[in-house]
Scaffold this motif. Structure first.
Motif, PDB file in Angstrom:
ATOM      1  N   SER A 133       3.104  29.834  45.267  1.00 16.29           N
ATOM      2  CA  SER A 133       3.598  28.326  46.423  1.00 16.29           C
ATOM      3  C   SER A 133       2.068  27.452  46.374  1.00 16.29           C
ATOM      4  N   ASP A 165       8.207  26.210  50.086  1.00 14.81           N
ATOM      5  CA  ASP A 165       8.443  27.162  50.832  1.00 14.81           C
ATOM      6  C   ASP A 165       8.940  27.398  52.055  1.00 14.81           C
ATOM      7  N   ASP A 170      10.948  25.603  45.942  1.00 14.91           N
ATOM      8  CA  ASP A 170      10.357  26.859  45.738  1.00 14.91           C
ATOM      9  C   ASP A 170      11.240  27.675  46.710  1.00 14.91           C
ATOM     10  N   GLU A 171      11.604  28.588  45.141  1.00 15.18           N
ATOM     11  CA  GLU A 171      12.115  29.722  45.746  1.00 15.18           C
ATOM     12  C   GLU A 171      14.292  29.204  45.912  1.00 15.18           C
TER      13      GLU A 171
HETATM   14 MG   LIG Z   1       5.503  31.850  48.065  1.00 14.18          MG
END
Ligand SMILES: [Mg+2]
Ligand SMILES: Nc1ncnc2c1ncn2[C@@H]1O[C@H](COP(=O)(O)OP(=O)(O)OP(=O)(O)O)[C@@H](O)[C@H]1O
Length: 305
Positions: free
Chosen positions: A44, A83, A157-158
């Motif tokens: 991140s 994130d 991010d994810e």
């Molecule tokens: Mg992260």
């Protein structure tokens, strides 16, 4: 192929802690690039530097042909799902997207926004306030937000963490669709099967460096020069029995693990597999199955530390 991201010796230090120690990485136009690494590895942090959320400590990067010194000039071409989401909780879902869309210069009509919400899996939640959304719903609207303004580079991010399996499959399909539209996607995930399925190339971040880089197949095939073979026999082969038998064989076979009814062994060469099956049958085993085991990305990840 053109590089859309070019990173040279990029480093980040928080206080006295070096989180990233000189990242060198290029991401090509049109690829899906999966960035993986353990919690706290710095994924991140890397993304937040690329998108201007935090400042670099040293090094440099270029995005869409623009140096990090002029990042503001290209921000409109980058869609980001960070994130930690930056949603306006008090707004209704559709109202939020239309508002953010306006800021991003999006030309969608109201109907298009409704279609976007449907595509992302938020049909029926258009008029619900974001503060009443579940975790997964908030995640989905953050992804939708990253798509506003027709960005050529999308950084997620994810995107699928915390989503139910069906929603995660839909997001993966969406990522593949976006790539087919010519977009470049950089994503992080802890779901390594997912990364394996959708990424053209994968980078493994560890100790502040990109430790491994390649296509999923390159990474999986390079980990070991040995061949892994899963064997199912009757009676089931044990490590002890294998050790006893193999003492008399003229080739090396190494016990790896037992998986349910299978025993997994490593052999150095292709022709050892033929020898192995012959020896097992000769020793009275019924051979039900013998197949090559490919390393999983998880194996590669565990071995990359
Ligand atoms: Mg992260
Ligand atoms: N603002 C900050 N101040 C100080 N340390 C920070 C800050 N942001 C991140 N860190 C530290 O930097 C390291 C990397 O964090 P980062 O969030 O980039 O990891 P990550 O790879 O994204 O992890 P995860 O998989 O858990 O999301 C961690 O040790 C974290 O504590």
């Amino acid at each position: 192929m053109k590089n859309i991201i070019n990173v040279a010796q990029l480093a980040k230090r928080f206080g006295t802690t070096d989180v990233l120690n000189g990242i060198d990485l290029t991401i090509q136009e049109g690829e899906v690039f999966g960035f993986i690494g353990h919690n706290g590895a710095g994924k991140s942090t890397f993304i937040n530097m690329l998108t201007g959320i935090i400042n670099k400590s040293s090094g440099s990067f270029e995005i869409i042909g623009t140096s990090d010194q002029q990042l503001d000039d290209v921000k409109a071409k980058i869609g980001v799902m960070p994130d930690i989401s930056n949603l306006y909780d008090h707004m209704k879902g559709i109202q939020f997207l239309r508002y953010m869309g306006k800021l991003a210069g999006d030309t969608r009509t109201k109907q298009d926004y409704i279609a976007l919400m449907k595509d992302i899996g938020l049909e029926g939640a258009e008029k619900k306030k974001i503060k009443a959304y579940s975790f997964g719903m908030k995640k989905k609207i953050s992804i939708a937000q990253a798509l506003l303004g027709n960005p050529s580079l999308i950084i997620l991010d994810e995107p699928t963490s915390g989503l139910d399996p069906e929603s995660a499959i839909n997001i993966r399909k969406l990522i593949v669709d976006l790539q087919q539209q010519g977009k470049t996607i950089l994503l992080t995930s802890h779901n390594l099967d997912e990364i394996d399925k959708i990424s053209d190339r994968v980078g493994i971040l560890s100790d502040g460096k990109v430790k491994k880089l390649g296509t999923p197949d390159e990474l999986k095939n390079n980990t070991s020069s040995e061949l892994s073979v899963a064997i199912r026999t009757n009676p089931t082969l044990t490590s002890q029995k294998l050790a006893e038998l193999s003492a008399n064989w003229d080739f090396n076979v190494q016990f790896v693990t037992t998986k349910k009814k299978y025993v997994v062994v490593n052999v150095p060469h292709d022709n050892d597999i033929a020898k192995l099956s012959k020896e097992l049958i000769h020793s009275g085993f019924q051979l039900f199955e013998l197949r090559m085991e490919q390393q999983s990305l998880e194996d590669v990840f565990i071995n990359s530390k």
